[in-house]
Design an enzyme around this catalytic site. Structure first.
Site, PDB file in Angstrom:
ATOM      1  N   ASP A 187     100.218 -37.789 -43.979  1.00 26.05           N
ATOM      2  CA  ASP A 187     101.424 -38.377 -43.443  1.00 26.05           C
ATOM      3  C   ASP A 187     101.706 -37.929 -42.106  1.00 26.05           C
ATOM      4  OD1 ASP A 187     104.000 -39.145 -42.397  1.00 26.05           O
ATOM      5  OD2 ASP A 187     105.104 -38.271 -44.253  1.00 26.05           O
ATOM      6  N   ASN A 201      95.043 -43.550 -35.019  1.00 32.02           N
ATOM      7  CA  ASN A 201      95.179 -45.073 -34.843  1.00 32.02           C
ATOM      8  C   ASN A 201      96.589 -45.292 -35.743  1.00 32.02           C
ATOM      9  OD1 ASN A 201      94.518 -47.778 -34.846  1.00 32.02           O
ATOM     10  ND2 ASN A 201      94.260 -47.776 -36.927  1.00 32.02           N
ATOM     11  N   TYR A 205     108.029 -49.779 -28.121  1.00 34.00           N
ATOM     12  CA  TYR A 205     106.678 -49.585 -28.434  1.00 34.00           C
ATOM     13  C   TYR A 205     105.606 -49.381 -27.200  1.00 34.00           C
ATOM     14  CZ  TYR A 205     101.827 -50.998 -29.986  1.00 34.00           C
ATOM     15  OH  TYR A 205     100.150 -50.849 -29.970  1.00 34.00           O
ATOM     16  N   LYS A 210     103.476 -46.414 -25.842  1.00 36.26           N
ATOM     17  CA  LYS A 210     102.252 -46.353 -25.625  1.00 36.26           C
ATOM     18  C   LYS A 210     101.642 -45.833 -24.124  1.00 36.26           C
ATOM     19  CE  LYS A 210     100.165 -47.697 -29.554  1.00 36.26           C
ATOM     20  NZ  LYS A 210      99.536 -46.432 -30.175  1.00 36.26           N
ATOM     21  N   THR A 256      96.265 -58.187 -37.420  1.00 39.28           N
ATOM     22  CA  THR A 256      96.423 -57.144 -38.785  1.00 39.28           C
ATOM     23  C   THR A 256      97.824 -57.249 -39.085  1.00 39.28           C
ATOM     24  OG1 THR A 256      97.513 -55.533 -37.079  1.00 39.28           O
ATOM     25  CG2 THR A 256      94.978 -55.610 -37.418  1.00 39.28           C
TER      26      THR A 256
END
Length: 208
Positions: free
Chosen positions: A26, A53, A127, A131, A160
């Site tokens: 985790d 990842n 997000y 990044k 995905t």
């Protein structure tokens, strides 16, 4: 662990015969990360390649009522957890003669691409911002740990569960840049931000 075993089954179907072990982790739990590092030490004594990842993206509600939650959870998973993992796993990596860390980033991280209009507006701003910070984290760790190679990888718009399978690239194509960076001869690629589009035979750099 069950998800890991399922992933191994899929790899076996593709013909992969290498020895593969699973480790429960985790990324948001310090005790879990430390436990995983201890398991790696026990099984292998050292670590040559670390691939970060794990990531999350939380859509902000139209009324903005979850902005704090969106940014806090996103940065905890995408930034804080990566810093934690790298700091804990660096000791066993320093026993490797060719240690490298590959941080799976996004084209959204590129300030150049975003500011020049090469990318459309982001659906999840938290997000994209995370990044960009993720890439900065990669750069800073590369300066602090010169004996380890640090790469940020831009996988492209992948099909995905993360994006509801709306991506345009097959996961196997997406993995190419990561595999190339992981298996390249030592020093073949400098620390940096890399991608590998379908028409490319080797990774190319992405502007920060």
């Amino acid at each position: 662990i069950e998800n890991g075993e399922l992933a191994i089954e899929e790899l076996r179907k593709l013909g992969v015969q290498s020895k593969i072990d699973t480790v429960q982790l985790d990324v948001t739990s310090e005790s879990s990360v430390k436990g995983a590092e201890q398991e790696v030490r026990k099984q292998y004594a050292r670590l040559d390649v670390l691939i970060n990842n794990a990531g999350t993206a939380i859509l902000e509600l139209p009324d903005g009522s979850n902005i704090q939650e969106s940014y806090a959870q996103t940065f905890n998973t995408n930034i804080t957890s990566v810093a934690l993992i790298m700091s804990i796993f660096l000791p066993p990596m320093k026993t490797s003669s060719d240690a490298r860390i590959i941080n799976v980033s996004s084209a959204r991280a590129s300030l150049h691409l975003s500011s020049t209009g090469d990318l459309p507006p982001s659906r999840v701003i938290s997000y994209s911002v995370s990044k960009t910070a993720f890439n900065a984290l990669t750069v800073e760790y590369a300066k602090a740990e010169p004996t380890v190679a640090f790469y940020a990888a831009s996988p492209g718009h992948c099909k995905t569960a993360f994006n509801g399978y709306r991506g345009t690239k097959d996961p196997l194509d997406v993995a190419k840049v990561i595999v190339e960076l992981a298996l390249a001869e030592k020093g073949e690629f400098q620390n940096g931000f890399w991608q590998m589009e379908s028409h490319e035979k080797e990774p190319s750099q992405v502007p920060w």
